[in-house]
Enzyme design. Structure first.
Site, PDB file in Angstrom:
ATOM      1  N   ASN A  19      -4.173   3.868  -8.530  1.00  0.00           N
ATOM      2  CA  ASN A  19      -4.162   2.899  -7.444  1.00  0.00           C
ATOM      3  C   ASN A  19      -5.615   2.625  -7.107  1.00  0.00           C
ATOM      4  OD1 ASN A  19      -5.061   4.863  -5.546  1.00  0.00           O
ATOM      5  ND2 ASN A  19      -2.960   5.430  -5.047  1.00  0.00           N
ATOM      6  N   ASN A  53       4.492  12.880  -4.677  1.00  0.00           N
ATOM      7  CA  ASN A  53       3.294  12.494  -5.419  1.00  0.00           C
ATOM      8  C   ASN A  53       2.168  12.071  -4.477  1.00  0.00           C
ATOM      9  OD1 ASN A  53       3.186   9.397  -5.090  1.00  0.00           O
ATOM     10  ND2 ASN A  53       5.314   9.851  -5.511  1.00  0.00           N
ATOM     11  N   LYS A 100      -2.897  27.230  13.672  1.00  0.00           N
ATOM     12  CA  LYS A 100      -3.379  26.470  14.831  1.00  0.00           C
ATOM     13  C   LYS A 100      -2.895  25.021  14.773  1.00  0.00           C
ATOM     14  CE  LYS A 100      -7.716  27.161  16.156  1.00  0.00           C
ATOM     15  NZ  LYS A 100      -9.189  27.279  16.003  1.00  0.00           N
ATOM     16  N   TYR A 155       0.595  -0.921 -10.760  1.00  0.00           N
ATOM     17  CA  TYR A 155      -0.654  -0.157 -10.695  1.00  0.00           C
ATOM     18  C   TYR A 155      -1.727  -0.792 -11.556  1.00  0.00           C
ATOM     19  CZ  TYR A 155       1.700   3.693  -8.327  1.00  0.00           C
ATOM     20  OH  TYR A 155       2.368   4.456  -7.410  1.00  0.00           O
ATOM     21  N   LYS A 181       6.712  -3.871  -5.632  1.00  0.00           N
ATOM     22  CA  LYS A 181       5.410  -3.689  -4.983  1.00  0.00           C
ATOM     23  C   LYS A 181       4.316  -3.535  -6.021  1.00  0.00           C
ATOM     24  CE  LYS A 181       4.162   0.241  -2.678  1.00  0.00           C
ATOM     25  NZ  LYS A 181       4.402   1.254  -1.636  1.00  0.00           N
ATOM     26  N   MET A 182       3.154  -4.077  -5.694  1.00  0.00           N
ATOM     27  CA  MET A 182       2.003  -3.924  -6.589  1.00  0.00           C
ATOM     28  C   MET A 182       0.778  -3.475  -5.800  1.00  0.00           C
ATOM     29  SD  MET A 182       1.136  -7.963  -7.252  1.00  0.00           S
ATOM     30  CE  MET A 182      -0.564  -7.716  -7.800  1.00  0.00           C
ATOM     31  N   LYS A 183      -0.154  -2.860  -6.513  1.00  0.00           N
ATOM     32  CA  LYS A 183      -1.388  -2.382  -5.897  1.00  0.00           C
ATOM     33  C   LYS A 183      -2.394  -3.515  -5.754  1.00  0.00           C
ATOM     34  CE  LYS A 183       0.063   1.800  -5.628  1.00  0.00           C
ATOM     35  NZ  LYS A 183       0.398   2.361  -4.301  1.00  0.00           N
ATOM     36  N   ASP A 211      -0.015  -3.221  -1.747  1.00  0.00           N
ATOM     37  CA  ASP A 211      -0.454  -1.936  -1.189  1.00  0.00           C
ATOM     38  C   ASP A 211      -1.923  -1.711  -1.519  1.00  0.00           C
ATOM     39  OD1 ASP A 211      -0.791   0.667  -0.377  1.00  0.00           O
ATOM     40  OD2 ASP A 211       0.691   1.532  -1.747  1.00  0.00           O
ATOM     41  N   ALA A 212      -2.762  -1.599  -0.475  1.00  0.00           N
ATOM     42  CA  ALA A 212      -4.203  -1.412  -0.688  1.00  0.00           C
ATOM     43  C   ALA A 212      -4.612   0.057  -0.673  1.00  0.00           C
ATOM     44  CB  ALA A 212      -4.986  -2.182   0.368  1.00  0.00           C
ATOM     45  N   ASN A 213      -3.669   0.957  -0.430  1.00  0.00           N
ATOM     46  CA  ASN A 213      -3.957   2.395  -0.438  1.00  0.00           C
ATOM     47  C   ASN A 213      -5.150   2.801   0.416  1.00  0.00           C
ATOM     48  OD1 ASN A 213      -2.359   2.108  -3.263  1.00  0.00           O
ATOM     49  ND2 ASN A 213      -2.130   4.143  -2.378  1.00  0.00           N
ATOM     50  N   GLU A 237       0.517  -3.399   2.802  1.00  0.00           N
ATOM     51  CA  GLU A 237       0.581  -1.958   3.089  1.00  0.00           C
ATOM     52  C   GLU A 237      -0.779  -1.275   3.146  1.00  0.00           C
ATOM     53  OE1 GLU A 237       3.481   0.115   0.686  1.00  0.00           O
ATOM     54  OE2 GLU A 237       2.292   1.950   0.638  1.00  0.00           O
ATOM     55  N   GLU A 263       2.046   6.593   5.149  1.00  0.00           N
ATOM     56  CA  GLU A 263       2.354   7.619   4.148  1.00  0.00           C
ATOM     57  C   GLU A 263       1.333   8.755   4.161  1.00  0.00           C
ATOM     58  OE1 GLU A 263       1.862   4.925   0.638  1.00  0.00           O
ATOM     59  OE2 GLU A 263       0.627   6.540  -0.137  1.00  0.00           O
ATOM     60  N   ASP A 290       6.347  10.412   4.940  1.00  0.00           N
ATOM     61  CA  ASP A 290       7.064  11.071   3.843  1.00  0.00           C
ATOM     62  C   ASP A 290       7.247  12.543   4.224  1.00  0.00           C
ATOM     63  OD1 ASP A 290       7.750  12.393   1.488  1.00  0.00           O
ATOM     64  OD2 ASP A 290       6.311  11.305   0.245  1.00  0.00           O
ATOM     65  N   HIS A 320       7.654   6.756   2.055  1.00  0.00           N
ATOM     66  CA  HIS A 320       6.923   6.855   0.787  1.00  0.00           C
ATOM     67  C   HIS A 320       7.561   7.960  -0.061  1.00  0.00           C
ATOM     68  CE1 HIS A 320       3.839   9.371  -1.332  1.00  0.00           C
ATOM     69  NE2 HIS A 320       3.379   8.208  -1.759  1.00  0.00           N
ATOM     70  N   GLU A 339      11.360   4.294  -0.809  1.00  0.00           N
ATOM     71  CA  GLU A 339      10.565   3.824  -1.942  1.00  0.00           C
ATOM     72  C   GLU A 339      11.196   4.308  -3.251  1.00  0.00           C
ATOM     73  OE1 GLU A 339       6.441   4.994  -1.645  1.00  0.00           O
ATOM     74  OE2 GLU A 339       5.816   3.417  -3.023  1.00  0.00           O
ATOM     75  N   SER A 340      10.846   3.681  -4.348  1.00  0.00           N
ATOM     76  CA  SER A 340      11.322   4.111  -5.662  1.00  0.00           C
ATOM     77  C   SER A 340      10.243   3.762  -6.686  1.00  0.00           C
ATOM     78  CB  SER A 340      12.613   3.363  -5.985  1.00  0.00           C
ATOM     79  OG  SER A 340      13.035   3.645  -7.293  1.00  0.00           O
ATOM     80  N   TYR A 341      10.046   4.654  -7.682  1.00  0.00           N
ATOM     81  CA  TYR A 341       9.052   4.377  -8.731  1.00  0.00           C
ATOM     82  C   TYR A 341       9.745   4.439 -10.080  1.00  0.00           C
ATOM     83  CZ  TYR A 341       5.993   6.354  -5.056  1.00  0.00           C
ATOM     84  OH  TYR A 341       5.368   6.658  -3.886  1.00  0.00           O
TER      85      TYR A 341
HETATM   86 MG    MG Z   1       1.307   3.271  -0.494  1.00  0.00          MG
END
Ligand code: MG
Length: 387
Positions: A19, A53, A100, A155, A181-183, A211-213, A237, A263, A290, A320, A339-341
């Site tokens: 990503n 992941n 803590k 990706y 979805k794409m990165k 998704d820009a991560n 995202e 996420e 997640d 996620h 989500e699903s990959y």
């Molecule tokens: Mg993401």
């Protein structure tokens, strides 16, 4: 009854994908087996769990702190009232003894992994699918019979061109997904070209998420937002750093369409800060916490309670991770989806081998526990840890 043993093993999820932030070729996950002395159909009940992941196997924390704390406890301290099953809330407290508050780091991943295995065992001992058990204990008794799932892919990969991206996304639609979805995040010019290529193969902008991560600074996130607005995408995202709530709040003044994030928030407290300070809109945006990375379902239930207090519906949560634990939570506690990959992060990602995705939804298997036993390749790995 009692827990006889808890085993942990780090397992690689090798993949050449990237990503905007990390390369997955060196990533691994922890697999955990909680072995109980309960026997069902002639076999010991074993609960399985793994971390999602995106975070490495927290083997050290699991083996040095979490497992010894549970094994040092007396069964009476972690069993339910009549002593017939494990109590995930009591076990959670035992795992968190001497820890803590704050600074969640990898600890939340370690606890989330064991928590998953505990819930798998609890549902197996009750002889029910986990979604059914969750719905009966904490919901309205009527779990959703299918869950919205979207295909996360797109990706960056060395040598991958727009044609290959189109083929990949088309493949997900052919598999039964309605949203893909794409990165994004490498460069605006390149990404607009990739997005326009993607839009040639999906029915409309509403079928495409990006998704820009967490890669973008505020200025760049706004620039991207301005360029993306016209496509009316499913969502934009994690534009900025997951803990930069001011960035998220400022961006929401510029980007009026749907955004999603969360996420990389690993505790109810972090999530509460996002809700308090992140400018997230409860009628528009989605939340992606997640449980397998963030102290498990015990903590996720605290998060859902907090969200309710702030007027958020559980339907705004689409976790996620693409694993069956979140799928069970989604059906049992009525989340908005999961989500699903497809084909990525094997064998941990994905759902029952014999249940296909149809019109963007997937059903759940009717077997006790989380449902791992319906995934042959995954069970091979899980059995190897329990041995
Ligand atoms: Mg993401």
């Amino acid at each position: 009854m009692k827990i006889l043993e808890i085993k942990e093993k780090p397992v690689p999820i090798s993949s050449s994908i990237q990503n905007a932030y990390i390369d997955f070729s060196k990533m691994d996950v922890s697999v955990v087996a909680v072995v109980t002395d309960v026997v069902k159909n002639g076999k010991a009940v074993i609960g399985y769990g793994f971390n999602s992941n995106g975070r490495y196997a927290p083997s050290g924390i699991i083996n040095k702190r979490m497992i010894p704390r549970i094994m040092d406890a007396k069964p009476i301290d972690y069993l339910n009232e009549d002593g017939t099953n494990l109590d995930p809330f009591k076990l959670w407290k035992i795992m968190m003894t001497g820890e803590k508050p704050g600074g969640h780091g990898e600890r939340s991943v370690a606890v989330g992994t064991i928590d998953m295995a505990i819930w798998d065992a609890v549902a197996k001992i009750e002889d029910k699918p986990l979604y059914q058990l969750l719905s009966e204990r904490y919901g309205d008794g009527k779990p959703d019979d299918k869950v919205f799932v979207y295909a996360a892919g797109g990706y960056y990969q060395p040598g991958k061109d727009d044609k290959q991206l189109q083929e990949e996304l088309k493949g997900y639609l052919d598999m039964g997904y309605s949203v893909v979805k794409m990165k994004i995040g490498n460069s605006l010019e390149e990404d607009i070209r990739r997005i326009e290529a993607a839009l040639e193969v999906v029915p409309s902008g509403k079928n495409l998420a990006v998704d820009a991560n967490g890669r973008l600074d505020l200025k760049t996130a706004i620039k991207y937002g301005e360029a993306l607005e016209r496509y009316d995408l499913f969502w934009y995202e994690e534009p900025g750093d997951p803990l930069d709530f001011e960035l998220q709040a400022e961006l929401s003044k510029h980007y009026k369409k749907t955004m999603a994030t969360g996420e990389n928030l690993f505790s109810m407290q972090d999530v509460r800060n996002l809700i308090r300070y992140g400018g997230m809109r409860k009628d528009t945006d989605y939340l992606q916490f997640d449980c397998a990375l963030s102290y498990g379902l015990v903590e996720y239930m605290k998060t859902l309670k907090m969200l309710k207090e702030y007027g958020w519906s559980s339907r705004r949560c689409i976790p996620h991770g693409g694993h069956q634990m979140s799928l069970n939570i989604a059906a049992g506690l009525k989340l908005g989806g999961n989500e699903s990959y497809p084909g990525i992060f094997e064998p941990f990602g994905g759902f029952a081998d014999d249940i296909a995705v149809e019109n963007g939804y997937v059903g759940l298997p009717d077997i006790p526990g989380i449902g791992f036993e319906t995934k042959a390749k995954l069970m091979k790995v899980l059995y190897s840890v329990a041995k």
